[in-house]
Scaffold this active site. Structure first.
Site, PDB file in Angstrom:
ATOM      1  N   CYS A 344      -1.130  -5.520  -0.112  1.00 27.78           N
ATOM      2  CA  CYS A 344      -2.488  -5.795  -0.596  1.00 27.78           C
ATOM      3  C   CYS A 344      -3.476  -6.245   0.476  1.00 27.78           C
ATOM      4  CB  CYS A 344      -2.453  -6.759  -1.780  1.00 27.78           C
ATOM      5  SG  CYS A 344      -1.216  -8.046  -1.719  1.00 27.78           S
ATOM      6  N   ASP A 393       2.868   1.572  -4.495  1.00 25.28           N
ATOM      7  CA  ASP A 393       1.854   0.536  -4.613  1.00 25.28           C
ATOM      8  C   ASP A 393       0.456   1.149  -4.683  1.00 25.28           C
ATOM      9  OD1 ASP A 393       1.078  -2.050  -4.822  1.00 25.28           O
ATOM     10  OD2 ASP A 393       1.467  -2.603  -2.741  1.00 25.28           O
ATOM     11  N   HIS A 521      -3.878  -5.165  -8.780  1.00 22.66           N
ATOM     12  CA  HIS A 521      -2.591  -4.792  -8.181  1.00 22.66           C
ATOM     13  C   HIS A 521      -1.798  -4.044  -9.242  1.00 22.66           C
ATOM     14  CE1 HIS A 521      -3.046  -8.059  -5.027  1.00 22.66           C
ATOM     15  NE2 HIS A 521      -3.811  -8.542  -5.998  1.00 22.66           N
TER      16      HIS A 521
END
Length: 654
Positions: A344, A393, A521
């Site tokens: 992130c 991700d 996320h």
């Protein structure tokens, strides 16, 4: 005498003298309830029937029909009964702690001789004898000094240490199961005879350090499982047996997929077959993300600690990070970097390149990001828990008003991916604001309502887990159910206004002013390593045809058929199939058995009849019959079956 008012689930209320116990409350309602009662919930807390109630409260009396409360008591009481049985069989053994865990309990013992499987059988036998005694369970509250003196007199040093760690002013609850005593917060059943004698089993023995510290003495931990009845226990044991057959570590060896070794603990060595599964799954996910308007990026593996300090990970996550120190200049200090444990902060760096407008949002950045986290050696388990892994991700940068739509789209995408991979059932847990948090209640209300509305929009079952969100935002966890009923938490969706603020992410709003985006996320598989392990176990190695690393083996029955075998393999490969030839001088039954153990979905057996007729004899894994097909028809059929689900029915994919 002071009175208290107790309210019941049916809305009624009754007054009782202060100090009335739940057992007395049950008796005041009916003799039948008094006999069946096992515990109570008082203002949300689980109460022993012997504990006095000193305040006005809402109360609910529990019986063995209340599964959650019954299982907690059964497992907790059995931990004590097991410890009693151990000390009756071996009086020199010292006891420590014995908590309830998922499906059962454990208890740690200090014993010089190791427990054997025969010992576990003897302990089980003695436990059943104790249950049949129907010994009463009683409880008292003592002060700290009295408890210490009691355990010192009985030479129980571990109990003394536990009591000494309790603040002096705090009272200590003591329990007796017949003559045997333990330090415990409770609650417990009222006699040992309330335990089901045929619904528990001692499973294994393992080493465990006292209080989890490797500097302390090593103890022996006995694990047990327990349920409300024999049928539930039998179903659980059957599931464990089935799980053992499906263990991805065993199947990984049989199918030649991967291995792990001491020189790189927690890091996977992928073999060609396993890497084929990995790449096929990655290619599938890449197509699904591209179709859902994600933009794929790649960020560095090694990043200076400065970024981790800005993001907050250095302070909160430092002990789980792999550190890399380099001398960039002999006159300067060593530069400290870290292998990234998550993606992130790096994704925010990509977002921050160039001015962003509200018209650019939502911006969906995806990365198959390779991460490293220092997991303890005791926690690692095959592919399921590793130190090096790759996440599917992605981070979505959006406005507050876009959160609901993005959440709904994500859930629909996740549901579609799970269906394609063979998981029809999944549940959602919504974790809401914790007591310690940032942001206004108004902002939390809006975001939590957006997530809940998105879940209702896609009509998926969910539960709310109050107070378990991150300090900066709520989150969704997605649990899928596999072929034998086990749940796996894989997907996640988390709302984060904090990291964009810490790392200076912003956009120009419609009003011309600068604003902070929300960062969402999200992951569907979680990590490729763990999800592949789940897939292997879900399918017991018999992966869907499109995912199977070795899709077709063409095996000769006689050597005169070898040239035709090679021609067939060439045709299959030209059609996009993963095919290989087996022209060894072995009997066909041997070849079929060997490739069946390797979980090859299709075997084509080729003899002189097939050569002369230009056909194939097609046998599928798990079937005892074969079918004869013309070569061209077989190639066409298998090529069609080998298409990944998103390419087989592209119009159905989101």
């Amino acid at each position: 005498m002071a009175q208290i008012s107790l309210s019941f689930p049916d809305g009624s209320k009754r007054d009782y003298p202060a100090g009335t116990t739940p057992g007395e409350v049950a008796a005041s309602i009916s003799n039948s309830l008094a006999k069946k009662a096992i515990s109570a919930t008082v203002n949300g807390a689980h109460f022993d029937l012997q504990w006095p109630i000193e305040f006005d409260a809402a109360i609910e009396i529990h019986t063995m029909q209340d599964q959650a409360q019954a299982l907690e008591l059964i497992r907790h009481d059995l931990a004590h009964v097991m410890a009693r049985a151990v000390q009756e069989l071996w009086p020199e053994v010292k006891v420590t702690i014995g908590p309830v865990i998922q499906n059962g309990w454990y208890y740690d013992f200090d014993r010089e001789e190791p427990f054997t499987p025969e010992d576990l059988g003897a302990i089980e036998k003695r436990m059943k004898e104790i249950i049949n005694l129907r010994d009463p369970v009683k409880t008292e509250v003592w002060d700290r000094a009295r408890a210490i003196a009691y355990y010192e007199e009985r030479h129980e040093p571990f109990k003394v240490e536990l009591v000494e760690a309790i603040p002096e002013e705090q009272k200590i609850r003591m329990y007796w199961h017949g003559h045997w005593q333990d330090l415990c917060r409770g609650p417990h059943l009222q006699n040992t005879g309330q335990l089901p004698p045929d619904a528990f089993k001692l499973m294994s023995v393992a080493g465990a350090y006292w209080r989890g510290d490797s500097n302390n003495k090593q103890l022996q931990r006995i694990y047990g499982v327990a349920f409300r009845n024999r049928d539930d226990l039998k179903a659980y044991v059957t599931m464990l047996e089935e799980a053992a057959k499906r263990d991805h570590r065993r199947l990984g060896k049989e199918m030649d997929l991967f291995h792990l070794q001491e020189e790189a603990p927690g890091m996977v060595f992928w073999h060609p077959n396993g890497w084929t599964i990995y790449r096929t799954l990655e290619d599938y996910m890449r197509r699904r993300l591209a179709r859902a308007d994600y933009r794929e990026i790649r960020t560095p593996q090694v990043v200076d600690r400065v970024l981790w300090e800005k993001s907050g990970h250095w302070e909160a996550y430092r002990e789980n990070m792999f550190i890399v120190e380099v001398d960039e200049d002999e006159h300067k200090e060593r530069r400290i970097n870290a292998l990234k444990p998550m993606n992130c902060p790096c994704h925010v760096q990509v977002y921050n390149q160039g001015l962003k407008s509200y018209r650019d949002l939502p911006l969906r950045l995806a990365e198959f990001g390779s991460c490293h986290r220092f997991e303890s050696s005791g926690s690692m388990h095959g592919l399921m828990r590793v130190r090096g892994f790759t996440q599917d991700d992605a981070h979505i940068f959006c406005t507050e008003d876009q959160i609901e739509a993005e959440c709904a789209s994500f859930i629909a995408l996740l549901a579609s991916v799970y269906r394609d991979l063979g998981f029809e059932k999944f549940d959602i847990k919504l974790s809401t604001r914790p007591d310690v948090r940032i942001g206004s209640d108004e902002a939390w209300d809006k975001v939590e309502n957006a997530l809940e509305s998105a879940i209702r929009h896609v009509d998926v079952p969910y539960v709310v887990d109050p107070g378990e969100g991150a300090f900066y935002g709520p989150k969704l966890d997605f649990k899928l159910t596999d072929a034998i009923g086990r749940e796996w938490q894989c997907g996640t969706f988390q709302v984060d206004p904090n990291l964009p603020t810490r790392l200076g992410a912003e956009y120009v709003g419609e009003d011309g002013g600068k604003h902070r985006p929300y960062m969402l996320h999200r992951a569907i598989l979680g990590s490729f390593e763990r999800f592949i392990g789940i897939l292997i176990e879900n399918y017991a190695g018999k992966l869907p045809f499109w995912l199977a690393p070795r899709q077709v083996v063409v095996a000769s029955i006689v050597s005169d058929a070898d040239d035709y075998v090679l021609e067939i393999v060439k045709s299959l490969r030209a059609a996009g199939l993963r095919a290989e030839a087996d022209t060894r001088n072995e009997k066909i039954n041997y070849k079929v058995r060997e490739h069946s153990v390797g979980k090859v979905p299709v075997i084509l057996a080729i003899g002189m009849k097939e050569v002369e007729e230009r056909t194939v004899s097609l046998r599928r894994l798990g079937e005892n019959r074969s079918e004869s097909l013309a070569l061209a028809a077989a190639v066409e059929q298998l090529a069609r079956e080998a298409l990944p689900p998103d390419l087989a029915t592209p119009s159905a994919q989101g």
